[in-house]
Write an enzyme that holds these catalytic residues in place. Sequence first.
Site, PDB file in Angstrom:
ATOM      1  N   SER A   1      49.545 -17.189  28.453  1.00  0.00           N
ATOM      2  CA  SER A   1      48.213 -18.066  28.172  1.00  0.00           C
ATOM      3  C   SER A   1      47.210 -17.581  27.381  1.00  0.00           C
ATOM      4  CB  SER A   1      47.991 -18.720  29.490  1.00  0.00           C
ATOM      5  OG  SER A   1      47.440 -17.285  30.382  1.00  0.00           O
TER       6      SER A   1
ATOM      7  N   GLU B   1      43.198 -18.291  25.888  1.00  0.00           N
ATOM      8  CA  GLU B   1      41.738 -18.925  26.066  1.00  0.00           C
ATOM      9  C   GLU B   1      41.093 -19.166  24.817  1.00  0.00           C
ATOM     10  OE1 GLU B   1      38.507 -17.266  28.941  1.00  0.00           O
ATOM     11  OE2 GLU B   1      37.908 -16.927  26.870  1.00  0.00           O
TER      12      GLU B   1
ATOM     13  N   HIS C   1      38.213 -24.862  31.842  1.00  0.00           N
ATOM     14  CA  HIS C   1      37.278 -24.182  32.848  1.00  0.00           C
ATOM     15  C   HIS C   1      36.182 -24.892  33.227  1.00  0.00           C
ATOM     16  CE1 HIS C   1      38.230 -19.939  30.938  1.00  0.00           C
ATOM     17  NE2 HIS C   1      39.169 -20.726  30.873  1.00  0.00           N
TER      18      HIS C   1
ATOM     19  N   GLY D   1      30.055 -19.002  36.263  1.00  0.00           N
ATOM     20  CA  GLY D   1      29.494 -19.307  34.895  1.00  0.00           C
ATOM     21  C   GLY D   1      28.186 -18.542  34.449  1.00  0.00           C
ATOM     22  N   ASP D   2      28.012 -18.172  33.510  1.00  0.00           N
ATOM     23  CA  ASP D   2      26.924 -17.095  32.848  1.00  0.00           C
ATOM     24  C   ASP D   2      25.854 -18.453  32.339  1.00  0.00           C
ATOM     25  OD1 ASP D   2      27.655 -14.849  33.648  1.00  0.00           O
ATOM     26  OD2 ASP D   2      29.165 -14.556  32.092  1.00  0.00           O
TER      27      ASP D   2
ATOM     28  N   TYR E   1      37.841  -9.143  39.186  1.00  0.00           N
ATOM     29  CA  TYR E   1      37.324  -8.077  38.213  1.00  0.00           C
ATOM     30  C   TYR E   1      37.985  -6.835  38.785  1.00  0.00           C
ATOM     31  CZ  TYR E   1      34.100 -11.942  37.365  1.00  0.00           C
ATOM     32  OH  TYR E   1      33.699 -13.049  36.753  1.00  0.00           O
TER      33      TYR E   1
ATOM     34  N   HIS F   1      32.521  -6.727  39.653  1.00  0.00           N
ATOM     35  CA  HIS F   1      31.651  -7.788  38.913  1.00  0.00           C
ATOM     36  C   HIS F   1      30.406  -6.844  38.871  1.00  0.00           C
ATOM     37  CE1 HIS F   1      28.665 -11.113  38.341  1.00  0.00           C
ATOM     38  NE2 HIS F   1      29.756 -11.708  37.804  1.00  0.00           N
TER      39      HIS F   1
ATOM     40  N   ALA G   1      27.985  -7.465  41.523  1.00  0.00           N
ATOM     41  CA  ALA G   1      28.519  -7.274  43.145  1.00  0.00           C
ATOM     42  C   ALA G   1      27.620  -5.920  43.731  1.00  0.00           C
ATOM     43  CB  ALA G   1      30.037  -6.947  43.018  1.00  0.00           C
TER      44      ALA G   1
ATOM     45  N   ASN H   1      34.532 -11.348  48.337  1.00  0.00           N
ATOM     46  CA  ASN H   1      34.283 -12.465  47.409  1.00  0.00           C
ATOM     47  C   ASN H   1      35.524 -13.151  46.902  1.00  0.00           C
ATOM     48  OD1 ASN H   1      32.935 -14.865  46.228  1.00  0.00           O
ATOM     49  ND2 ASN H   1      33.002 -13.496  44.398  1.00  0.00           N
TER      50      ASN H   1
ATOM     51  N   ARG I   1      37.310 -14.722  49.628  1.00  0.00           N
ATOM     52  CA  ARG I   1      36.785 -16.114  49.849  1.00  0.00           C
ATOM     53  C   ARG I   1      37.253 -17.237  48.963  1.00  0.00           C
ATOM     54  NH1 ARG I   1      31.647 -14.479  49.347  1.00  0.00           N
ATOM     55  NH2 ARG I   1      31.330 -13.343  51.317  1.00  0.00           N
ATOM     56  N   LYS I   2      37.304 -16.629  47.666  1.00  0.00           N
ATOM     57  CA  LYS I   2      37.724 -17.740  46.698  1.00  0.00           C
ATOM     58  C   LYS I   2      39.219 -18.304  47.189  1.00  0.00           C
ATOM     59  CE  LYS I   2      36.037 -15.357  43.156  1.00  0.00           C
ATOM     60  NZ  LYS I   2      35.474 -15.224  41.800  1.00  0.00           N
TER      61      LYS I   2
ATOM     62  N   PHE J   1      30.188  -7.260  23.969  1.00  0.00           N
ATOM     63  CA  PHE J   1      30.962  -8.125  25.116  1.00  0.00           C
ATOM     64  C   PHE J   1      31.188  -7.098  26.385  1.00  0.00           C
ATOM     65  CE2 PHE J   1      33.770 -10.566  22.200  1.00  0.00           C
ATOM     66  CZ  PHE J   1      32.794 -11.505  22.109  1.00  0.00           C
TER      67      PHE J   1
ATOM     68  N   HIS K   1      47.193 -13.112  29.998  1.00  0.00           N
ATOM     69  CA  HIS K   1      46.280 -14.133  29.726  1.00  0.00           C
ATOM     70  C   HIS K   1      45.406 -13.495  28.458  1.00  0.00           C
ATOM     71  CE1 HIS K   1      43.685 -17.750  29.874  1.00  0.00           C
ATOM     72  NE2 HIS K   1      42.474 -17.009  29.944  1.00  0.00           N
TER      73      HIS K   1
HETATM   74  P1  FAD Z   1      31.599 -15.583  41.795  1.00  0.00           P
HETATM   75  O1  FAD Z   1      32.853 -15.447  42.273  1.00  0.00           O
HETATM   76  O2  FAD Z   1      30.814 -16.800  42.381  1.00  0.00           O
HETATM   77  O3  FAD Z   1      30.789 -14.290  41.942  1.00  0.00           O
HETATM   78  C1  FAD Z   1      29.603 -13.826  41.488  1.00  0.00           C
HETATM   79  C2  FAD Z   1      29.071 -12.663  41.913  1.00  0.00           C
HETATM   80  O4  FAD Z   1      28.240 -13.159  43.235  1.00  0.00           O
HETATM   81  C3  FAD Z   1      29.846 -11.402  42.370  1.00  0.00           C
HETATM   82  O5  FAD Z   1      29.075 -10.514  42.123  1.00  0.00           O
HETATM   83  C4  FAD Z   1      30.158 -12.032  43.922  1.00  0.00           C
HETATM   84  O6  FAD Z   1      30.552 -10.427  44.568  1.00  0.00           O
HETATM   85  C5  FAD Z   1      28.765 -12.309  44.366  1.00  0.00           C
HETATM   86  N1  FAD Z   1      29.355 -13.546  45.441  1.00  0.00           N
HETATM   87  C6  FAD Z   1      29.939 -14.228  45.445  1.00  0.00           C
HETATM   88  N2  FAD Z   1      29.816 -14.932  46.542  1.00  0.00           N
HETATM   89  C7  FAD Z   1      28.662 -14.410  47.221  1.00  0.00           C
HETATM   90  C8  FAD Z   1      27.890 -14.525  48.415  1.00  0.00           C
HETATM   91  N3  FAD Z   1      28.289 -15.552  49.215  1.00  0.00           N
HETATM   92  N4  FAD Z   1      27.055 -13.674  48.857  1.00  0.00           N
HETATM   93  C9  FAD Z   1      26.614 -12.878  48.039  1.00  0.00           C
HETATM   94  N5  FAD Z   1      27.256 -12.512  46.700  1.00  0.00           N
HETATM   95  C10 FAD Z   1      28.276 -13.132  46.460  1.00  0.00           C
HETATM   96  N6  FAD Z   1      31.452 -17.862  32.159  1.00  0.00           N
HETATM   97  C11 FAD Z   1      31.297 -19.005  31.510  1.00  0.00           C
HETATM   98  O7  FAD Z   1      30.007 -19.230  31.448  1.00  0.00           O
HETATM   99  N7  FAD Z   1      32.117 -20.062  31.165  1.00  0.00           N
HETATM  100  C12 FAD Z   1      33.658 -19.732  31.403  1.00  0.00           C
HETATM  101  O8  FAD Z   1      34.389 -20.672  30.911  1.00  0.00           O
HETATM  102  C13 FAD Z   1      34.052 -18.492  31.858  1.00  0.00           C
HETATM  103  N8  FAD Z   1      35.380 -18.236  31.989  1.00  0.00           N
HETATM  104  C14 FAD Z   1      35.605 -17.083  32.627  1.00  0.00           C
HETATM  105  C15 FAD Z   1      37.219 -16.905  32.781  1.00  0.00           C
HETATM  106  C16 FAD Z   1      37.315 -15.595  33.326  1.00  0.00           C
HETATM  107  C17 FAD Z   1      39.037 -15.407  33.672  1.00  0.00           C
HETATM  108  C18 FAD Z   1      36.555 -14.667  33.612  1.00  0.00           C
HETATM  109  C19 FAD Z   1      37.088 -13.398  34.314  1.00  0.00           C
HETATM  110  C20 FAD Z   1      35.100 -14.981  33.511  1.00  0.00           C
HETATM  111  C21 FAD Z   1      34.863 -16.116  32.730  1.00  0.00           C
HETATM  112  N9  FAD Z   1      33.442 -16.234  32.793  1.00  0.00           N
HETATM  113  C22 FAD Z   1      33.128 -17.591  32.166  1.00  0.00           C
HETATM  114  C23 FAD Z   1      32.423 -15.369  33.288  1.00  0.00           C
HETATM  115  C24 FAD Z   1      31.941 -15.648  34.612  1.00  0.00           C
HETATM  116  O9  FAD Z   1      31.105 -16.991  34.726  1.00  0.00           O
HETATM  117  C25 FAD Z   1      30.870 -14.470  34.881  1.00  0.00           C
HETATM  118  O10 FAD Z   1      31.598 -13.368  35.209  1.00  0.00           O
HETATM  119  C26 FAD Z   1      30.286 -14.885  36.284  1.00  0.00           C
HETATM  120  O11 FAD Z   1      28.871 -13.910  36.317  1.00  0.00           O
HETATM  121  C27 FAD Z   1      30.851 -14.633  37.601  1.00  0.00           C
HETATM  122  O12 FAD Z   1      31.671 -15.571  37.872  1.00  0.00           O
HETATM  123  P2  FAD Z   1      32.738 -15.558  39.063  1.00  0.00           P
HETATM  124  O13 FAD Z   1      33.543 -16.961  39.138  1.00  0.00           O
HETATM  125  O14 FAD Z   1      33.554 -14.495  39.299  1.00  0.00           O
HETATM  126  O15 FAD Z   1      31.435 -15.903  40.321  1.00  0.00           O
END
Ligand code: FAD
Length: 286
Positions: free
Chosen positions: A10, A12, A72, A103-104, A142, A146, A149, A158, A161-162, A213, A263
């Site tokens: 796939s 991106e 996404h 998301g960032d 990751y 992360h 984290a 985490n 949990r997802k 990056f 991917h």
């Molecule tokens: P989460 O899974 O929500 O976790 C974020 C952080 O919070 C982690 O450190 C986790 O351990 C911690 N955490 C989670 N839940 C809890 C909780 N309940 N209590 C305390 N801590 C917790 N970014 C964009 O802006 N747009 C995109 O389209 C995009 N696509 C991506 C695609 C892929 C495949 C990847 C790997 C990354 C992508 N990103 C994108 C980057 C991503 O949004 C960032 O890495 C972001 O900082 C974390 O996203 P996540 O979904 O992993 O977050």
Amino acid sequence: MTFKKNIDISFELFPPQLVNNNFDRLKIVCQSLLRFNPKYFSVTFGASGSSQTNTLKLVNHLVENKITTTPHISCVNMTKERLEKLLAQYLCLGIKQLVVIQGDLLENDTVSKYSDFKYAYELVEFIRRLTNNTFTISVAAYPEYHPRAHNSDTDLTNLKRKIDAGADNAITQFFYNTDAYVNFIDRCHQFGITVPIIPGIMPIHNYKKLLKFTASCGAEFPLWLRKLLHTHEKDDNAIKEIGIKIVTQLCEALLRNGATDLHFYTLNQAEPTANILKNLCLGVIK
Ligand code: FAD
């Protein structure tokens, strides 16, 4: 020519800044990558209002061109109402898969002032509750953990949990160290995570961009690789050649170690990814 391995590929894409909805350049990129018979093209979700609108425009455009598309969706500026509307739009377009992430944020923005969701698992839960099993959901993982984290265990908790919230698989952040992936898969198993963990592959396009990056997403830029690329910093062709060789070897090692999907973070460029796939003899060249 049909190649030997049955590996799902796939790609991106990110939504370009559009003038008059002009997708011409991206169309050429897609045409070139379609030769490899990808499972889907995913489209990233931006942090600002306009880039989020461009995601929807690009998704529309790809669907119109009969390309299987995986948008996404992130927590950034995402209210429940807005998410319901977006999901309804995606359903109308026949979208079957989503990548769901936190998301960032843009610098100097503040999250969730405008968001009903803080973490990705909350989005996954909400989407599952609203749409049952309509969408296949991928989340982020990751292998080098992360950057925010607290430690590796809490990051794996985490991820679990997802998955428990309803994700079907995870796509990893990019990495250049096969051991990180192999070790991560072992640890996932220890945490009861058994869904596919799909390696995210970043072809090497440009040394300076890669430095940026890796620094911003917390991925390791191995010293040997950094020094090798630094040596050839001023020679774009040499960087590309080295990049293709190194990333081909990385993919070969991942496939040897059991990865069944790859991917690619294409950065909207076809050539480096296409060269790696040709080296790997993957996909179906029409
Ligand atoms: P989460 O899974 O929500 O976790 C974020 C952080 O919070 C982690 O450190 C986790 O351990 C911690 N955490 C989670 N839940 C809890 C909780 N309940 N209590 C305390 N801590 C917790 N970014 C964009 O802006 N747009 C995109 O389209 C995009 N696509 C991506 C695609 C892929 C495949 C990847 C790997 C990354 C992508 N990103 C994108 C980057 C991503 O949004 C960032 O890495 C972001 O900082 C974390 O996203 P996540 O979904 O992993 O977050």
